[in-house]
Structure formats: C-alpha cells, structure tokens
Design a protein around this motif. Sequence first.
Motif, mmCIF file in Angstrom:
data_model
loop_
_atom_site.group_PDB
_atom_site.id
_atom_site.type_symbol
_atom_site.label_atom_id
_atom_site.label_comp_id
_atom_site.label_asym_id
_atom_site.label_seq_id
_atom_site.Cartn_x
_atom_site.Cartn_y
_atom_site.Cartn_z
ATOM 1 N N THR A 21 0.845 -1.187 0.000
ATOM 2 C CA THR A 21 0.000 0.000 0.000
ATOM 3 C C THR A 21 0.883 1.241 0.000
ATOM 4 O OG1 THR A 21 -0.062 -0.068 2.405
ATOM 5 C CG2 THR A 21 -1.842 -1.193 1.214
ATOM 6 N N PRO A 22 0.357 2.374 -0.442
ATOM 7 C CA PRO A 22 1.166 3.598 -0.460
ATOM 8 C C PRO A 22 1.673 3.949 0.938
ATOM 9 C CG PRO A 22 -0.847 3.884 -1.738
ATOM 10 C CD PRO A 22 -0.985 2.593 -1.006
ATOM 11 N N LEU A 23 2.958 4.257 1.020
ATOM 12 C CA LEU A 23 3.552 4.683 2.285
ATOM 13 C C LEU A 23 3.500 6.206 2.359
ATOM 14 C CD1 LEU A 23 5.174 4.259 4.904
ATOM 15 C CD2 LEU A 23 7.244 4.376 3.503
ATOM 16 N N ARG A 24 2.925 6.689 3.426
ATOM 17 C CA ARG A 24 2.846 8.119 3.636
ATOM 18 C C ARG A 24 3.754 8.517 4.788
ATOM 19 N NH1 ARG A 24 -3.762 8.523 3.158
ATOM 20 N NH2 ARG A 24 -3.866 8.290 0.876
ATOM 21 N N GLY A 25 4.391 9.659 4.648
ATOM 22 C CA GLY A 25 5.308 10.094 5.685
ATOM 23 C C GLY A 25 5.471 11.595 5.711
ATOM 24 N N ARG A 26 6.233 12.044 6.682
ATOM 25 C CA ARG A 26 6.519 13.471 6.841
ATOM 26 C C ARG A 26 7.966 13.623 7.268
ATOM 27 N NH1 ARG A 26 3.314 17.918 10.625
ATOM 28 N NH2 ARG A 26 4.595 19.709 10.021
ATOM 29 N N VAL A 27 8.643 14.618 6.686
ATOM 30 C CA VAL A 27 10.042 14.883 7.008
ATOM 31 C C VAL A 27 10.145 16.259 7.645
ATOM 32 C CG1 VAL A 27 12.392 15.053 6.127
ATOM 33 C CG2 VAL A 27 10.764 13.482 5.041
ATOM 34 N N ASN A 28 10.740 16.302 8.834
ATOM 35 C CA ASN A 28 11.002 17.557 9.528
ATOM 36 C C ASN A 28 12.501 17.739 9.709
ATOM 37 O OD1 ASN A 28 8.269 18.106 9.850
ATOM 38 N ND2 ASN A 28 8.166 17.110 11.852
ATOM 39 N N VAL A 29 12.903 18.970 9.934
ATOM 40 C CA VAL A 29 14.284 19.250 10.314
ATOM 41 C C VAL A 29 14.303 19.528 11.808
ATOM 42 C CG1 VAL A 29 14.856 20.129 8.028
ATOM 43 C CG2 VAL A 29 14.046 21.709 9.776
ATOM 44 N N GLN A 30 15.510 19.689 12.348
ATOM 45 C CA GLN A 30 15.625 19.989 13.762
ATOM 46 C C GLN A 30 14.824 21.237 14.094
ATOM 47 O OE1 GLN A 30 20.044 19.819 13.915
ATOM 48 N NE2 GLN A 30 19.761 18.750 15.841
ATOM 49 N N GLY A 31 14.036 21.169 15.163
ATOM 50 C CA GLY A 31 13.175 22.277 15.522
ATOM 51 C C GLY A 31 11.738 22.055 15.113
ATOM 52 N N GLY A 32 11.495 21.016 14.276
ATOM 53 C CA GLY A 32 10.134 20.680 13.916
ATOM 54 C C GLY A 32 9.622 21.312 12.647
ATOM 55 N N ASN A 52 6.332 17.961 0.027
ATOM 56 C CA ASN A 52 5.657 19.200 -0.347
ATOM 57 C C ASN A 52 5.897 20.278 0.709
ATOM 58 O OD1 ASN A 52 3.949 18.594 1.795
ATOM 59 N ND2 ASN A 52 2.222 18.014 0.515
ATOM 60 N N GLU A 53 5.127 21.378 0.637
ATOM 61 C CA GLU A 53 5.342 22.499 1.558
ATOM 62 C C GLU A 53 5.092 22.146 3.015
ATOM 63 O OE1 GLU A 53 4.013 24.617 -2.291
ATOM 64 O OE2 GLU A 53 3.840 22.641 -1.369
ATOM 65 N N LEU A 54 4.367 21.068 3.273
ATOM 66 C CA LEU A 54 4.117 20.628 4.647
ATOM 67 C C LEU A 54 5.100 19.559 5.094
ATOM 68 C CD1 LEU A 54 0.216 20.406 4.560
ATOM 69 C CD2 LEU A 54 1.634 22.285 5.401
ATOM 70 N N GLY A 55 6.036 19.195 4.213
ATOM 71 C CA GLY A 55 6.976 18.130 4.532
ATOM 72 C C GLY A 55 6.432 16.741 4.272
ATOM 73 N N ASN A 56 5.236 16.622 3.698
ATOM 74 C CA ASN A 56 4.605 15.326 3.470
ATOM 75 C C ASN A 56 5.069 14.696 2.157
ATOM 76 O OD1 ASN A 56 3.106 15.642 5.823
ATOM 77 N ND2 ASN A 56 1.363 16.544 4.746
ATOM 78 N N PHE A 57 5.040 13.363 2.115
ATOM 79 C CA PHE A 57 5.368 12.634 0.892
ATOM 80 C C PHE A 57 4.575 11.332 0.852
ATOM 81 C CE2 PHE A 57 8.285 10.817 3.975
ATOM 82 C CZ PHE A 57 8.288 9.458 3.668
ATOM 83 N N GLN A 58 4.537 10.725 -0.333
ATOM 84 C CA GLN A 58 3.890 9.426 -0.519
ATOM 85 C C GLN A 58 4.696 8.623 -1.525
ATOM 86 O OE1 GLN A 58 -0.458 9.169 -1.016
ATOM 87 N NE2 GLN A 58 -0.090 7.885 -2.822
ATOM 88 N N VAL A 59 4.975 7.363 -1.191
ATOM 89 C CA VAL A 59 5.712 6.464 -2.076
ATOM 90 C C VAL A 59 4.899 5.189 -2.249
ATOM 91 C CG1 VAL A 59 7.848 5.173 -2.454
ATOM 92 C CG2 VAL A 59 7.928 7.383 -1.292
#
Length: 739
Positions: A21-32, A52-59
């Motif tokens: 199934t599609p993997l959804r995730g979010r990437v943040n840097v230090q500080g959130g 994207n602009e919210l740090g979200n991605f889907q693979v």
Amino acid sequence: MPYRFLLLCCCFHAALFAQSTPLRGRVNVQGGEPAVGAYVLHLRTEAHTHTNELGNFQVDGVVPGDSLRVSYLGYRTATVPAPAAGSELRISLKESFIDLRTITVRPTVAALNVVADIDARLRPVNSSQEVLRRVPGLIIGQHAGGGKAEQIFLRGFDIDHGTDVAVSVEGMPVNMVSHAHGQGYADLHFVIPETIQKIDYGKGPYYAGRGNFATAGYVDFSLKDRLDRSLITAEAGSFNTLRLVGLYDLLDRPQSNAYLATEYTLTDGPFTSSQHFSRLNLMGRYTTELENGSRLSLLASHFSSKWDASGQIPVRAVEQGLIGRFGAIDDTEGGFTSRSNLIGAFVNVVDRSTFVKTTAYYTHYDFELFSNFTFFLEDPVNGDQIRQYEDRELFGFQSELTHDFHAAGGESQLKAGIGLRYDDIDDNQLSRTRNRQDLLQRLQFGDIDETNLFAYAGADFEFGRWLIHPGLRLDQFVFNYVDKLQPTYDRQEQRKAAVSPKFNILYTANDRTQLYLKMGVGFHANDSRVVLDRSAAAILPRALGADLGTIYRPTDRLFLQAALWYLYLEQEFVYVGDAGVVEPSGETRRLGVDLGLRYQFTPWLFADFDLNYALARSIDEPEGASYIPLAPNLTGTGGLNVVHERLTAGLRYRYVHDRPATEDNAIVAEGYLIVDASASYRFGPLTLGLVVENALDTEWKETQFATESRLRNEAAPVEEIHFTPGTSFALRAAASYHF
C-alpha cells in the motif's frame, strides 16, 4: 506439481501486493519545521519523490522490510526502514555541514531555488543590502542616502526601485504602486536579515502566482517560524557605524513558539556631510501547529528610518575641484520613512494531499524624501529641491489551494488562488521646496485609490520524465485619483483587466540533468496618475518572455545552470523624478544568457560564479539611437567560501560592465569591480567576525544617471554623468552571543 508451484507463486504475489500500500510520511528538520523539497528514495525500486510544503510525501510499492533514503541540503542523509503497513513514517533530519552531493535535480518549475538554498548555507547576510544580492544575477546600488530603497539591476534592466521585479515578504507585497518616488518602489529595509529563513525567486514572467511587476522576475522572502537559540549581536565599524541586533526566544514548545527580533543601526557614511542615518526595526512572530497539522502564524513589525544625503553629484564638479568625490552640491537632501505591518497566515490541512494557505496583511506606510537632481537648472535663485511625500494604507489577502494527485502514472500538483490588494494613498505629492523648510510650489497633490483583484491556477503534470506546467492568471485593476490642486472636487477613474497565460515544459533525464522551456505573459502597471492621463491601452503593458535552459550536475560536487532567454515589453517605463511621472518609452526587447556554477572543492571549501549577459534595445528607434539608458549588458558575481567547523569566511566580488547612459550611447556609465571579504570564528556560544567592504579601495560610481543640470555660477546647463560614489575601504567588526 507445476500447477501447485504456479498457484504458490500467485498466492505469494497476491500477499505481496496486498501489503504494498502507499507509504505516507513526513520529514522535519531539527526544531520541527517541515523539510520542503527533501528527496525521498525507495531503495528497492529506486522510485523517488519529494516532500511538499508541509513536509509530506507518498511512495507507492513499499512493503515492510524496505528502506527509504532521505536527503536534504544542509542536513545528514537518513536511511530508515519502512514501518508496518498502514503506519505513517515520521523522519527528523539533523543539521550537518553542507554537502553538494545531497542535491538532486527536482522535477519542478522552481528547481533553480536550490541555488539560493546553497548560497544561504554558505554566505551569511552581513547587511540589509546583502538580502537582495542572494538572488543570482541581481545587482543593487544605493543612492541618495541609506534610507532609500536600492536601485535594482536584473536581466538587462535598470529596474529603478522595483518596476520590473515583484518583491514580497511572507506573501505581503513590498512594491508600492503609484509611489511618490516611482512606480513599484520596493524598500526591504524593514526586514531584519537574521530573521530570513528562505528566499524563493524566479526569473521571467512564467509564474501564475506572481502578478504586477513580475516581468524580469520575482523574489519572495520567508521569515523564520522559530529560533534555534536566542541571539545578541553588536557591530561597529568605519564611518561611525553601529548596529545592534537582538533575537529573543519567548516561547519554545513542541507545537507553539514565539520570538521577538530587534535591530538598530547608526552610521554617518563616507560623505563629507554626515548622513546622520538611523534605522529601527522591531518584529514579533507567533506560530502554532494544530493536531491535524494545520498551522497558524501571526507576525507584527515596525520600521522607521531617517537620514541626510549628499545626493547625486556631477562629474564636472569633482574634476574641477569644486567638491571632493564624497562632497555635495546640495547637502540638504534626505528623508524619513516608516512601515508597520500585520500579517496573518493560516494553513488549513484538508487531507494529506490537500491544503489551503490563506494570508492576510495590513500595512501603514509613511514616506518623505527631499531631492535635488538638477541643482539650479529651473530656479537659479532658490535651487531645484523637490519634496515627495505620501501616507499609505495597504490591505490585502491571498488564498491558495494546493492539491497533490496522481495522473498518467506520475505525481501531479494543482495550485489555484484568489486575492485582493487595495492601496489607499493620502496626500501623494510633489512640491518645490527650499532647504526642506519653505514650500515654493505644489506640482502634484492628490489622493490615490488603487485596487487589484486577481485569480490564478497552475498545474504540474508528470508524464514519465516530462513535467508539463500550464498556468493562467487574471487581474482586474481599478484606478482612482482625486486631484486636490483643482478648484473643485475632481475624481477620475479607470478600469483595466489583464489575462496572463503561462506554459512550462521540463525534461528531467535523471537526478543530475534537467532541460526546460519556460514561456509566459506578464505585465507591469503604470502609475495611477499617468494611467488617468492616457488611453486605456497603455495601462497594463504586457511582457512576453521565454527561457530555454538546463540544470546539470556533471559530478557529485559540481552544480551548473545555464539559460538563453528573451523578453519583450509593450512599453518601457522611465521615471522622471523632478516631474513626478513615469513616462512610457515604447516597445523594447531583451535577450541574454545566464550562467551559474556552484562547486565544492573540499568538504569545507566552496566556489560560486554567476555571469549574466543581456542585449537590450528599443524596437521603434533607429540604429544607433536604440540603446536603453543604464540597461546593464554584462554583470557577474562570485567568490570563495570556507565553512569549516568553527570558522566561516568568504571572499566575494561583483562586476558591472560599462553601459550606455543615453539612447545614442554618447554618454557612458562606467563599470566597476568590487571585492568584499568576511570572516567569523565561533568560541562556544560566542562568535567574533570581521567584514571588509571594498577591500581593494576601488574608486567607483555606485549609481549613475545622465542628467542635465546647472551649477550656481554656470551660464548654461550641462548634460553628463551624475553619480553617487561607492563606499571606500571600510571595516566592520561584530560579536554575537547565542543563548
């Protein structure tokens, strides 16, 4: 037996597919903060995507046991295992020394923004003048005092103070329409350099979200949502220069944060008559994140500045020994300006693929400027000093929908927005004065209301290695002017609409090579007072442009970009300060080449190089008389930067070639080459630094104009170069303490 084996394979494939199934995730840097544009690679299939602009991605196609690699400029590359099916992956990246090997060529129209990201990591901003110089190919010059907006040069334009480049901060426009000192006047001095988080820029009229003035390009500044640490900085240097900066962390919680930033600057400048320049900046920001990922941000700022100025001086006065290079013919020039801003932004997350960002802003702005361009040409007794003044309120909002989706097997994105800008300008005036005190004559005096309604839409469609980006923008303007010099109430009104199509094509061969073709139509509006004196056809002259370019990484640590571009304007604007008008000057065309290079010699030594050539000509003028005055034809910037543990250092140059100052090139504005240097060393929480401006002590003319003027004892006027001298060798020491 073969049937059982085939059945087993089918069952295994079905089980694998069921878990894929599609993997959804979010990437943040230090500080959130979200990592915007981070590169996410699925190691098993080598499929990739970007946040994207919210740090979200889907693979797609990820199963338990797979791994993902996430890279982001200035942060350590992370390799993480895929979570259980149905779980969301959250990744936090840790800051590290910059490594150009982490760069990937993104399939996006704004791919060149990676250049600004590289420069931001390598080159700390040393002054408010350095803010705009972060844009590759953009040159600035200061004249008539440090409190005025800079003169901007980009893509064969002497843009004056912003006629052909749209500048914004956090979505709030900086350019002032129908300004007392010229159309599009963009004063960025209300931004404290240490609060800048990111610079988004684009060249040409190719971006549906950018409207008025975005012909040569646009620049948008994003400010920090939070502070890593509080900061106090003190600077002192040549010409009695003093600068104090404070950034104070007021609230630091996982979901909410707030900070206060202050800046105070004093300097006399290198001039014989002191500038007595002072500037105060205050800014506060609060940001909070809601449970569903929505974000609310509130920002308030105030800026005020006052100064005396020596103004532009004629070459003959220096050559005859009447004044020195830093002398003045009229040292009563100068001015005052202030700007107070309120900005509210709300990012409403509808779902993981959809969000709406709404920004609303309010500005109260004051401006008063005393200038003398021609000395005693018009009035041999009192002189030709003029006063320009306005009191403005600016309101506006913009709401933009972003929706990520899959089409034709590729990642796609839709952006659509609507907005309003309203300028209410009271007492916009131009007057003849003497010694800043005596009012001799009002030349212009009135109230201006200008409204801009707009809507736009653009979409990225991926088809394999191709990305197609069509866009369309609609603008409606309403111009109103009440002339207070008329004996009776006199209100004039005009309306005009503009339709601006855009179309961009990108071919991304791999994560190292991209080719692109950008095409679009833009516009720049004229001053309301000029609009209402002319036919409707001259209100919103169009700009038609095209870029053919490439982004290429031949090695891991070498980043190249090149573009061949063309820009046609239906009407050029020429600001005539002593008349207070923006004169149309006919059709023009420009074509040129942009070249850029970023190279990492070692883990700590970096080089950058930008070279820009432009051929600018008026279309309707005969050969030999078709030069566009002060249009730069060859400019270049570059340098070396050291980033090594506690040490940061840089050696930089900027170059402007000789350029025509008149239509027939009979008068030439001299070019210059200036070298600056800086170094800082960190001792725990304390950082000590030194900045050297004009390290070679070059005698140069920072801004130049071909002007007809007359000195007090001259019998006849003379047309020649009038200039503001560039600063001589100057030192500035700084100490910063983080806590």
